[in-house]
Design an enzyme around this catalytic site. Structure first.
Site, PDB file in Angstrom:
ATOM      1  N   HIS A 143       0.871  -1.176   0.000  1.00 45.79           N
ATOM      2  CA  HIS A 143       0.000   0.000   0.000  1.00 45.79           C
ATOM      3  C   HIS A 143       0.908   1.226   0.000  1.00 45.79           C
ATOM      4  O   HIS A 143       2.015   1.199   0.516  1.00 45.79           O
ATOM      5  CB  HIS A 143      -0.861  -0.029   1.270  1.00 45.79           C
ATOM      6  CG  HIS A 143      -1.926   1.006   1.342  1.00 45.79           C
ATOM      7  ND1 HIS A 143      -1.652   2.319   1.667  1.00 45.79           N
ATOM      8  CD2 HIS A 143      -3.271   0.939   1.160  1.00 45.79           C
ATOM      9  CE1 HIS A 143      -2.778   3.004   1.694  1.00 45.79           C
ATOM     10  NE2 HIS A 143      -3.775   2.202   1.370  1.00 45.79           N
ATOM     11  N   LYS A 147     -10.414  -0.327  10.568  1.00 45.25           N
ATOM     12  CA  LYS A 147     -10.495  -1.548   9.786  1.00 45.25           C
ATOM     13  C   LYS A 147     -10.817  -2.765  10.653  1.00 45.25           C
ATOM     14  O   LYS A 147     -11.004  -3.868  10.134  1.00 45.25           O
ATOM     15  CB  LYS A 147      -9.190  -1.784   9.029  1.00 45.25           C
ATOM     16  CG  LYS A 147      -8.897  -0.738   7.952  1.00 45.25           C
ATOM     17  CD  LYS A 147      -7.641  -1.074   7.184  1.00 45.25           C
ATOM     18  CE  LYS A 147      -7.192   0.061   6.272  1.00 45.25           C
ATOM     19  NZ  LYS A 147      -8.122   0.321   5.168  1.00 45.25           N
ATOM     20  N   ASP A 196       3.292  -4.096   8.032  1.00 43.01           N
ATOM     21  CA  ASP A 196       2.012  -3.415   7.869  1.00 43.01           C
ATOM     22  C   ASP A 196       0.912  -4.434   8.143  1.00 43.01           C
ATOM     23  O   ASP A 196       0.675  -5.339   7.342  1.00 43.01           O
ATOM     24  CB  ASP A 196       1.902  -2.854   6.448  1.00 43.01           C
ATOM     25  CG  ASP A 196       0.559  -2.190   6.182  1.00 43.01           C
ATOM     26  OD1 ASP A 196      -0.281  -2.128   7.096  1.00 43.01           O
ATOM     27  OD2 ASP A 196       0.351  -1.723   5.039  1.00 43.01           O
ATOM     28  N   GLN A 207      -4.280  -5.030   7.030  1.00 42.87           N
ATOM     29  CA  GLN A 207      -5.222  -6.009   6.484  1.00 42.87           C
ATOM     30  C   GLN A 207      -5.121  -7.377   7.150  1.00 42.87           C
ATOM     31  O   GLN A 207      -5.897  -8.274   6.812  1.00 42.87           O
ATOM     32  CB  GLN A 207      -4.996  -6.152   4.978  1.00 42.87           C
ATOM     33  CG  GLN A 207      -5.238  -4.893   4.176  1.00 42.87           C
ATOM     34  CD  GLN A 207      -6.681  -4.416   4.226  1.00 42.87           C
ATOM     35  OE1 GLN A 207      -7.590  -5.163   4.589  1.00 42.87           O
ATOM     36  NE2 GLN A 207      -6.902  -3.153   3.874  1.00 42.87           N
ATOM     37  N   CYS A 261      -4.733   2.424  -3.733  1.00 44.04           N
ATOM     38  CA  CYS A 261      -3.501   2.948  -3.140  1.00 44.04           C
ATOM     39  C   CYS A 261      -2.345   1.975  -3.324  1.00 44.04           C
ATOM     40  O   CYS A 261      -1.534   1.749  -2.423  1.00 44.04           O
ATOM     41  CB  CYS A 261      -3.695   3.264  -1.653  1.00 44.04           C
ATOM     42  SG  CYS A 261      -4.851   4.602  -1.353  1.00 44.04           S
TER      43      CYS A 261
END
Length: 415
Positions: free
Chosen positions: A127, A230, A204, A207, A370
């Site tokens: 991302h 999220k 990261d 997700q 993104c």
């Protein structure tokens, strides 16, 4: 994972959906969970209760209301610590979102420890939030930024990862789950290899944290970032985990109130962890909401959530493959998609696809997500994405498929 009967699944669906009042107020199917999630009533109530009964500036006042606000804020930090299995709350820093967290690591750790001639390794599937900070850091420091190129389905093998390691690599940054391909990277193995080569590992988790069990001690990552919105929490609050020995060495990211220990006209000394990185008045209400969201998710259980989403992902992909002219990006194996299915339709622009879905009250995402370098790698400027959350049901999948079958016809194609 234990499979459950259709009747049990439907009862579970009803129980979960009853906690999300937004679905009672309007008839729509929400499949844009990779962008943001809806909020259960308990999260809204927790935030409302905080502002009604505990609102004061945390960490500052010695009166009862401020102490209550401080307790609420730090209780939320403890919820994050437990959820990620960090060793100490000193290792949990609140930010606005994963983007700010990753920028903080790049500015604070990166500026202090990355030097000219060093190498930073990321993947092409990142991302922009886990790409642009490292691009800018590399330019500023005269470091080299290298991109790992995966296989077509997003797979990065251990052999391929090792081929990118050399004595100049000082930092590796990688998503655990791709927000486009839905694939899961073997972060635990890659972090171990990075450490063997003297590099720190930044993960990261935007997700992954909402969809799979994430244990930072087991993964042995040095930093991990995620966003509250999220994982069924409010917008404007996120957190990152950092190993204490690294956070201790890092300079502050922002300067001002609360992040100091002592100030003179000539300089200052910094507050203890984690407050060194939380300058100014904090988002206490958001932290309370995030803490409640993590409690709610934990009450269901990450194993249960992963099974629910895997079941729906499999159903979604199986039904999509029956529709002509639809092409799924990444692996064709549903077990390698963690709730994210990105696709194209022959002859139809993704924005038109999303607009037609909207006419049928199905919410999905269209664009480059993104991740423009990844789009170029995949050979397409933009795509459409459906992404699953814990409250989605088989009925949602079938409504999506009904709309999908109509797309080309509504754009004037025959067949």
């Amino acid at each position: 994972m234990q499979e459950i009967s259709r009747e049990q699944r439907q009862l579970e669906d009803q129980k979960i959906l009853s906690k999300f009042l937004i679905f009672k107020s309007a008839d729509f199917t929400y499949l844009d969970n990779a962008a943001t999630t809806q909020k259960p009533e308990c999260v809204l109530q927790a935030m409302n209760n905080y502002y009604r009964t505990q609102n004061a500036n945390p960490l500052r006042g010695l009166y009862k209301l401020s102490i209550a606000a401080t307790d609420a804020y730090e209780d939320a930090r403890e919820e994050v610590r437990k959820f990620l299995n960090a060793e100490s709350t000193e290792e949990i820093v609140f930010t606005r979102n994963a983007t700010e967290s990753l920028n903080l690591v790049a500015y604070s750790y990166g500026r202090a420890f990355i030097k000219e001639g060093d190498e930073i390794v990321i993947t092409i599937m990142e991302h922009h939030s886990n790409m642009l900070p490292w691009q800018q850091l590399a330019k500023e420091k005269g470091a080299k930024l290298t991109y790992i190129m995966p296989e077509e389905d997003g797979t990065i093998t251990e052999e391929v990862f090792r081929s990118y390691m050399n004595p100049h690599v000082k930092l590796v940054a990688m998503t655990q789950v791709s927000n486009v391909l839905g694939c899961r990277n073997d972060v635990k193995t890659f972090a171990r290899i990075a450490h063997e080569n003297g590099a720190v590992f930044v993960c990261d988790g935007a997700q992954s944290v909402p969809h799979i069990k994430v244990d930072v001690q087991d993964l042995d990552v040095d930093f991990l970032a995620f966003s509250g919105h999220k994982i069924y929490g409010p917008m404007g609050i996120g957190a990152f985990y950092g190993k204490k020995e690294l956070l201790d060495k890092m300079p502050p990211f922002l300067f001002g109130g609360e992040m100091i220990e002592y100030v003179t006209t000539e300089g200052a000394t910094w507050n203890e962890l984690p407050h060194k990185f939380e300058a100014g008045t904090v988002n206490a209400g958001g932290a309370v909401g995030l803490g409640e969201a993590l409690r709610y998710v934990s009450s269901i259980g990450m194993d249960r959530i992963e099974e629910r989403e895997a079941h729906l992902t499999k159903l979604l992909m199986e039904e999509m493959k029956k529709v002509p002219h639809v092409h799924i990006l990444g692996s064709q194996d549903p077990e390698k998609h963690y709730g994210i299915v990105t696709f194209t339709i022959d002859g139809v622009h993704p924005h038109d696809i999303a607009a037609i879905f909207d006419e049928h009250n199905v919410d999905i995402r269209a664009g480059h997500h993104c991740a423009q370098p990844l789009m170029k790698f995949c050979g397409t400027p933009s795509t459409t994405r459906a992404s699953i959350g814990l409250y989605n049901t088989e009925e949602d999948i079938y409504k999506f498929i009904e709309a999908l079958k109509l797309i080309r016809g509504e754009m004037g194609y025959n067949g």
